[in-house]
Design an enzyme around this catalytic site. Structure first.
Site, PDB file in Angstrom:
ATOM      1  N   LYS A   1       0.831  -1.197   0.000  1.00  0.00           N
ATOM      2  CA  LYS A   1       0.000   0.000   0.000  1.00  0.00           C
ATOM      3  C   LYS A   1       0.871   1.254   0.000  1.00  0.00           C
ATOM      4  O   LYS A   1       0.652   2.184  -0.784  1.00  0.00           O
ATOM      5  CB  LYS A   1      -0.901  -0.024   1.232  1.00  0.00           C
TER       6      LYS A   1
ATOM      7  N   ARG B   1      -3.109   3.110   8.680  1.00  0.00           N
ATOM      8  CA  ARG B   1      -3.436   1.967   7.825  1.00  0.00           C
ATOM      9  C   ARG B   1      -2.298   0.958   7.808  1.00  0.00           C
ATOM     10  O   ARG B   1      -1.159   1.300   7.530  1.00  0.00           O
ATOM     11  CB  ARG B   1      -3.683   2.440   6.389  1.00  0.00           C
TER      12      ARG B   1
ATOM     13  N   GLY C   1      -5.626 -10.991   7.313  1.00  0.00           N
ATOM     14  CA  GLY C   1      -5.573 -11.397   8.718  1.00  0.00           C
ATOM     15  C   GLY C   1      -5.113 -10.287   9.648  1.00  0.00           C
ATOM     16  O   GLY C   1      -5.024 -10.472  10.861  1.00  0.00           O
TER      17      GLY C   1
ATOM     18  N   MET D   1      -4.643  -6.144  11.232  1.00  0.00           N
ATOM     19  CA  MET D   1      -5.466  -5.102  11.820  1.00  0.00           C
ATOM     20  C   MET D   1      -6.115  -4.260  10.729  1.00  0.00           C
ATOM     21  O   MET D   1      -5.533  -4.001   9.695  1.00  0.00           O
ATOM     22  CB  MET D   1      -4.609  -4.181  12.673  1.00  0.00           C
TER      23      MET D   1
ATOM     24  N   ARG E   1      -3.277  -0.872  -6.720  1.00  0.00           N
ATOM     25  CA  ARG E   1      -2.339  -1.998  -6.814  1.00  0.00           C
ATOM     26  C   ARG E   1      -2.684  -2.775  -8.069  1.00  0.00           C
ATOM     27  O   ARG E   1      -3.781  -2.624  -8.626  1.00  0.00           O
ATOM     28  CB  ARG E   1      -2.438  -2.899  -5.590  1.00  0.00           C
TER      29      ARG E   1
ATOM     30  N   HIS F   1      -2.519 -39.868   1.040  1.00  0.00           N
ATOM     31  CA  HIS F   1      -2.180 -40.572  -0.186  1.00  0.00           C
ATOM     32  C   HIS F   1      -3.145 -40.241  -1.311  1.00  0.00           C
ATOM     33  O   HIS F   1      -2.741 -39.880  -2.416  1.00  0.00           O
ATOM     34  CB  HIS F   1      -2.170 -42.084   0.086  1.00  0.00           C
TER      35      HIS F   1
ATOM     36  N   GLU G   1      19.292 -40.691  -8.853  1.00  0.00           N
ATOM     37  CA  GLU G   1      18.240 -40.603  -7.840  1.00  0.00           C
ATOM     38  C   GLU G   1      18.734 -41.046  -6.472  1.00  0.00           C
ATOM     39  O   GLU G   1      17.966 -41.249  -5.551  1.00  0.00           O
ATOM     40  CB  GLU G   1      17.010 -41.405  -8.262  1.00  0.00           C
TER      41      GLU G   1
ATOM     42  N   SER H   1      19.025 -38.885 -16.168  1.00  0.00           N
ATOM     43  CA  SER H   1      17.685 -38.393 -15.872  1.00  0.00           C
ATOM     44  C   SER H   1      17.570 -38.347 -14.359  1.00  0.00           C
ATOM     45  O   SER H   1      17.713 -39.371 -13.685  1.00  0.00           O
ATOM     46  CB  SER H   1      16.637 -39.327 -16.473  1.00  0.00           C
TER      47      SER H   1
ATOM     48  N   THR I   1      13.775 -37.177  -9.244  1.00  0.00           N
ATOM     49  CA  THR I   1      13.718 -36.334  -8.045  1.00  0.00           C
ATOM     50  C   THR I   1      12.794 -36.879  -6.960  1.00  0.00           C
ATOM     51  O   THR I   1      12.888 -36.455  -5.823  1.00  0.00           O
ATOM     52  CB  THR I   1      13.308 -34.897  -8.422  1.00  0.00           C
TER      53      THR I   1
ATOM     54  N   CYS J   1      12.784 -36.594 -14.551  1.00  0.00           N
ATOM     55  CA  CYS J   1      11.465 -37.197 -14.591  1.00  0.00           C
ATOM     56  C   CYS J   1      11.004 -37.321 -13.164  1.00  0.00           C
ATOM     57  O   CYS J   1      11.801 -37.316 -12.246  1.00  0.00           O
ATOM     58  CB  CYS J   1      11.499 -38.556 -15.286  1.00  0.00           C
TER      59      CYS J   1
ATOM     60  N   TYR K   1      15.709 -31.105 -20.488  1.00  0.00           N
ATOM     61  CA  TYR K   1      14.259 -31.312 -20.558  1.00  0.00           C
ATOM     62  C   TYR K   1      13.681 -31.653 -19.197  1.00  0.00           C
ATOM     63  O   TYR K   1      14.393 -32.053 -18.285  1.00  0.00           O
ATOM     64  CB  TYR K   1      13.916 -32.416 -21.564  1.00  0.00           C
TER      65      TYR K   1
HETATM   66  P1  ADP Z   1      -7.655  -2.128   3.316  1.00  0.00           P
HETATM   67  O1  ADP Z   1      -6.267  -2.595   3.273  1.00  0.00           O
HETATM   68  O2  ADP Z   1      -8.567  -3.034   4.055  1.00  0.00           O
HETATM   69  O3  ADP Z   1      -8.168  -1.728   1.961  1.00  0.00           O
HETATM   70  P2  ADP Z   1      -7.373   0.672   3.836  1.00  0.00           P
HETATM   71  O4  ADP Z   1      -6.232   1.151   4.605  1.00  0.00           O
HETATM   72  O5  ADP Z   1      -7.286   0.840   2.375  1.00  0.00           O
HETATM   73  O6  ADP Z   1      -7.656  -0.813   4.238  1.00  0.00           O
HETATM   74  O7  ADP Z   1      -8.625   1.442   4.411  1.00  0.00           O
HETATM   75  C1  ADP Z   1      -9.919   0.961   4.606  1.00  0.00           C
HETATM   76  C2  ADP Z   1     -10.929   1.939   4.021  1.00  0.00           C
HETATM   77  O8  ADP Z   1     -10.737   3.252   4.543  1.00  0.00           O
HETATM   78  C3  ADP Z   1     -10.804   2.060   2.528  1.00  0.00           C
HETATM   79  O9  ADP Z   1     -12.080   2.172   1.953  1.00  0.00           O
HETATM   80  C4  ADP Z   1     -10.031   3.333   2.339  1.00  0.00           C
HETATM   81  O10 ADP Z   1     -10.323   3.928   1.114  1.00  0.00           O
HETATM   82  C5  ADP Z   1     -10.534   4.182   3.511  1.00  0.00           C
HETATM   83  N1  ADP Z   1      -9.499   5.137   3.915  1.00  0.00           N
HETATM   84  C6  ADP Z   1      -8.263   4.853   4.337  1.00  0.00           C
HETATM   85  N2  ADP Z   1      -7.571   5.988   4.580  1.00  0.00           N
HETATM   86  C7  ADP Z   1      -8.387   6.999   4.293  1.00  0.00           C
HETATM   87  C8  ADP Z   1      -8.260   8.423   4.332  1.00  0.00           C
HETATM   88  N3  ADP Z   1      -7.108   9.004   4.689  1.00  0.00           N
HETATM   89  N4  ADP Z   1      -9.305   9.162   3.971  1.00  0.00           N
HETATM   90  C9  ADP Z   1     -10.456   8.572   3.605  1.00  0.00           C
HETATM   91  N5  ADP Z   1     -10.665   7.271   3.540  1.00  0.00           N
HETATM   92  C10 ADP Z   1      -9.642   6.471   3.891  1.00  0.00           C
HETATM   93 MG    MG Z   2      13.023 -43.877  -8.782  1.00  0.00          MG
HETATM   94 MG    MG Z   3      -7.820  -0.494   0.835  1.00  0.00          MG
END
Ligand code: ADP
Ligand code: MG
Ligand code: MG
Length: 903
Positions: free
Chosen positions: A22, A91, A100, A102, A335, A451, A772, A791, A794, A859, A879
């Protein structure tokens, strides 16, 4: 001194390791001059330092102050200022996106006094108090670990009290009251008041993001996705912009192309008067991006221009988060977007057409795993179905067939042309024939490394395993699911992509991509019919695969033992057979002959006669295969498995003899059984994997290899006489010393010479060996003197390097080993480059030191594994050889390896 903080102006997209995905992309957009709210990124270095020491490094605090002041000076506002507050979001953002972790905390900087300042400058009191209550709620939940339901319940209670259903119907005064309630929840749960100091809020948020790297769900996610645990996360501090400032504000997400179909053209959703997650949370119905065109044309045009700019810049499909604050557009994230397998191929091909990327670059945009997905037959979504149970999706695909409870039933059904599903409590190597015969495999026990799962994946056979709700009763030959009981022959359907098991037949559709791969472009397009997207997909796959064939250095051969496999592999583009196993040539009716060979013991004439009888039979087999492979190499491995596999089971035989003796059933049958028992006992091994097999067996039972070699060489000579171009290669398994190879080679050369004289022809048959065993790799410069080719086997090399017996260890503790991170993935799936791979590299180097142009291949299952293919390219093999259905994947990956490797 390490720099811990980077202003968005300072980074770029290639700094993902340090700034996270990000942060790196926010920096890149800033650099491109796009409207990104000012901010800065705290590096993963800082996170790692914090996690190691358990303490925020003091340098970090001072750097944060400087970066913050920079932002404040740019905007002329200060964090949490009482009159005109700057607010920020905190963020998280690791190198790889990680659900997973925060969540983001928005509106940091609001407190009891700045909320009034925000109300005043925005001219919207309700908005200000709504933002404040969101902060306490998010902060309480994610930073202070307060039970989120407490906040949600309080909000619900308030709405009920006011008799409204939507958040937006609450007034400023309602929200003021709610803020008080929320603050009390925080006080009660933590024993501390909600922090009023804006900088303290920010610092606590940063620390919480650091800590979230080590939460259990983050760990679980990383293990599953094979993300290393020591990367750490970056933290982004970003000036808040508000999509919830009334009807001229809004927030949304969009893609520069459709990530699910790959269609070109923009895709997206947005909501007016909304903040952050509202769009994905599904609170209100979103609008399609096209609607923005009518409501706010200038912003729409600006956004379209930015999308195009991003795509040109990243040369790929991008996904984007944006916010509109009172008519002004802000970019909050971008991204390179995730996409389906089909979209990956189509988009890559479109980008070549648009001359944004070269065909070489396009190969980097698709993977063998994606191609595999496109090859699975699929259940027809529109068909009706009855779900019986859901279990582990072990090997993808869709299979329909009659229940078969054992090998005999499966093989019988297959012979009758009736598709079947092999249903077992669990499977073991003995079930292999049944698995081969069946359309799919369903087991009640075992996980993804059982298996059944491993073998099914290796064969490309659909498999669902560990279906605990199934009760497989082999005695009564029934399958019970809850209160339903099915007998053998009842039809079921299993979906190896979802793990679902259905009653009855669910229609499957063959994938047009598969049709293309086996029968060519025209057939694939015909299969796509008038589905334009599908036709485009087929053309895209063809285009990329054709290019891969042009650039790859690795040849792709196949492992095939039967004419059926050979034909399929040739259809898929195999350039030869890298491994033709010969053990099946001793099975079936021929087993009696092998038993005679063994029982003959010292009766040499009897043994020779039994062997002699095998020659014409095997010659027939070889003739068929060599004819199919005309003009292409076919590597034949001399018999490899331990002999006991061809003999009756020890325990069964012991019982049979004991029972016969107890009943005093004398006679020729008992006498034969007794002789057999003696032979079986003699052959019995505690660890057959390390016992009498491969070249050892060939030397121990004189004449055994000779009969195979004669059958092969004569088959070649006969075909040659008919004007064909047979190209057999003789391969000796499990060689550890040069002397072993010499003995077999001398014998083979003699047979070849005799046959040449007999047929008056010249045969050019290379004789090589498998590498082998560690000893073979370590002494490869010796072996090379006697071998025309190598050959690398592996599978066995992995077993012998690790000292694992595959059949024993996979079920027993591979689950634990992956769990505990001993390896990220089973070394039988992807070559363990650091250990086993080192032996391969050494073997190549030493072999070529004696014979620079020596042909070398691999192979074994790794031959069709994408990561392994890249490794084999790098070490300079000629190969790879893999199972037929993986041939297209190997072709694609070999091409990718060629364009992606630095040499
Ligand atoms: P995630 O990785 O889950 O996408 P983000 O960090 O992108 O988390 O943020 C979660 C939400 O909050 C997203 O919709 C993002 O656009 C919004 N958001 C994050 N930072 C800002 C900001 N500075 N102003 C407005 N909206 C924000
Ligand atoms: Mg063998
Ligand atoms: Mg986001």
């Amino acid at each position: 001194m390490t720099k811990f903080v980077y202003n968005f102006h300072e980074g770029d997209k290639d700094m993902k390791d340090l700034l996270g995905g990000k942060g790196a992309n926010l920096a890149e957009m800033t650099k491109m001059g796009l409207p990104v709210p000012p901010g800065f990124t705290i590096t993963t270095d800082a996170c790692r330092e914090y996690l190691n020491k358990g303490l925020v490094p003091p340098e970090l605090e001072t750097e944060v102050t400087q970066a913050l002041r920079d932002v404040e000076d740019t905007l002329g506002r200060q964090l949490g200022d009482a009159e005109d507050p700057l607010l920020v979001s905190v963020r998280s953002g690791a190198k790889f996106s990680m659900p997973g972790m925060m969540e983001t905390v928005l509106n940091i900087g609001l407190n009891d006094s700045s909320v009034n300042g925000l109300a005043k400058v925005s001219g919207d009191e309700r908005f200000a108090w709504d933002s404040y209550r969101r902060l306490i709620q998010m902060f309480g939940k994610t930073v202070l670990d307060v039970d989120g339901d407490l906040f949600a319940d309080a909000l619900e209670d308030l709405k009920k009290e006011r008799g409204v259903t939507a958040d937006v119907d609450l007034t400023a005064d309602d929200l003021k009251g709610l803020v008080e309630t929320f603050k009390k929840i925080v006080q009660d749960a933590t024993g501390e008041p909600f922090p009023q100091d804006p900088r303290k809020q920010m610092d606590m948020g940063i620390e919480a993001v650091f800590r979230s790297w080590n939460t259990e769900r983050a760990h679980i996610y990383r293990r599953r996705e094979r993300i290393p645990h020591d990367l750490g996360t970056a933290v982004n501090i970003c000036t808040m912009v508000f999509g919830n400032m009334g009807e001229t504000s809004g927030t949304g997400v969009c893609f520069t192309r459709d990530p699910s179909s790959g269609d070109s053209g923009v895709y997206g959703d947005y909501l007016m008067n909304a903040q952050g997650e509202d769009v994905v949370a599904g609170i209100r119905n979103t609008l399609p991006l096209s609607a923005l065109k009518d409501t706010n044309r200038p912003v729409y045009d600006e956004l379209r221009a930015i999308m195009r700019k991003l795509e040109t810049h990243y040369k790929d499909l991008c996904d984007i988060e944006f916010t509109i604050e009172r008519g002004k557009l802000w970019m909050l994230q971008t991204r390179v977007g995730k996409r389906t397998a089909g979209a990956a191929f189509r988009v890559a091909s479109q980008l070549i057409d648009e001359k944004l990327i070269t065909p070489d670059e396009a190969l980097e945009r698709v993977t063998g795993a994606q191609l595999t997905q496109l090859m699975f037959p699929q259940f027809d979504d529109s068909a009706s179905r009855t779900l019986l149970t859901r279990a582990m999706a072990a090997s993808p695909g869709a299979a329909v067939g009659q229940i078969a409870f054992d090998n005999a039933a499966a093989i019988r059904m297959a012979h009758e042309g009736t598709p079947c599903i092999l249903v077992r409590r669990e499977t073991n190597p003995e079930d292999l024939p049944g698995m081969v015969a069946a359309e799919g495999v369903l087991t009640a026990r075992g996980g993804k490394t059982s298996h059944a799962a491993v073998v099914a994946r290796g064969m490309g056979k659909t498999c669902v395993c560990g279906a605990e709700e199934l009760d497989v009763d082999l005695k009564n030959r029934t399958l019970r699911v809850g209160d339903r009981v099915f007998g053998e022959g009842h039809v079921i359907s299993i979906d190896g992509t979802t793990g679902e098991v259905f009653d009855g037949k669910v229609e499957v559709v063959d994938s047009p991509v598969t049709t293309y791969l086996s029968h060519g472009l025209e057939a694939g397009l015909k299969a796509a019919g008038d589905d334009e997207d599908m036709a485009d997909l087929v053309r895209s796959v063809d285009r990329l695969l054709t290019h891969a064939d042009e650039v790859r250095r690795l040849e792709v051969r196949t492992n095939a033992d039967t004419p059926e496999d050979t034909e399929r592999a040739l259809g898929y583009g195999a350039q030869g057979i890298g491994l033709c196993r010969t053990e099946h040539m001793f099975l079936g009716e021929r087993r009696a002959l092998i038993e005679r060979v063994i029982l003959a013991e010292d009766d040499l004439a009897e043994r020779a006669e039994a062997m002699e009888a095998l020659v014409p039979l095997q010659k027939g087999d070889f003739l068929q295969m060599l004819e199919l492979m005309d003009g292409k190499p076919m590597t034949v491995r001399l018999i490899d498995p331990p002999l006991h596999e061809f003999l009756p089971d020890l325990t069964e035989l012991e019982v049979k003899v004991a029972v016969a003796e107890a009943l005093h059933k004398d006679g020729p049958e008992l006498a034969k059984d007794k002789r057999m028992l003696t032979a079986v006992r003699k052959m019995h091994e505690a660890n057959p994997m390390l016992g009498l097999r491969g070249v050892r067996l060939g030397l121990y039972l004189p004449g055994l290899f000779a009969l195979q070699i004669r059958a092969l060489v004569e088959a070649a000579a006969e075909l040659k006489a008919k004007g064909k171009d047979p190209r057999p290669e003789i391969m000796v398994p499990l060689v550890g010393s040069i002397r072993e190879l010499q003995l077999v080679r001398d014998e083979a050369l003699e047979i070849i010479k005799e046959t040449e004289e007999k047929y008056g022809t010249e045969l050019n048959i290379p004789i090589g060996c498998m590498v082998e065993l560690p000893r073979a790799a370590l002494t490869a410069e010796d072996l090379a003197l006697e071998a025309d080719f190598f050959s690398f086997g592996t599978n066995d090399l992995t077993q012998t390097t690790w000292g694992f017996s595959r059949d024993d260890v996979e079920g027993a503790f591979f689950g634990l080993y992956t769990e505990e991170g001993v390896f990220g993935v089973s070394p039988f799936e992807t070559i363990d480059t650091h250990g086993v791979g080192r032996l391969v590299k050494l073997g190549v180097k030493k072999g070529r030191s004696a014979k620079p142009d020596m042909k070398m291949g691999i192979c074994g299952e790794h031959g069709g594994d994408p990561d392994s293919v890249h490794f084999f390219h790098k070490v300079g093999l000629n190969y790879v050889s893999c199972s037929p259905f993986r041939v297209p994947v190997a072709r694609l990956e070999a091409g990718r390896a060629a364009v992606m490797s630095e040499d």
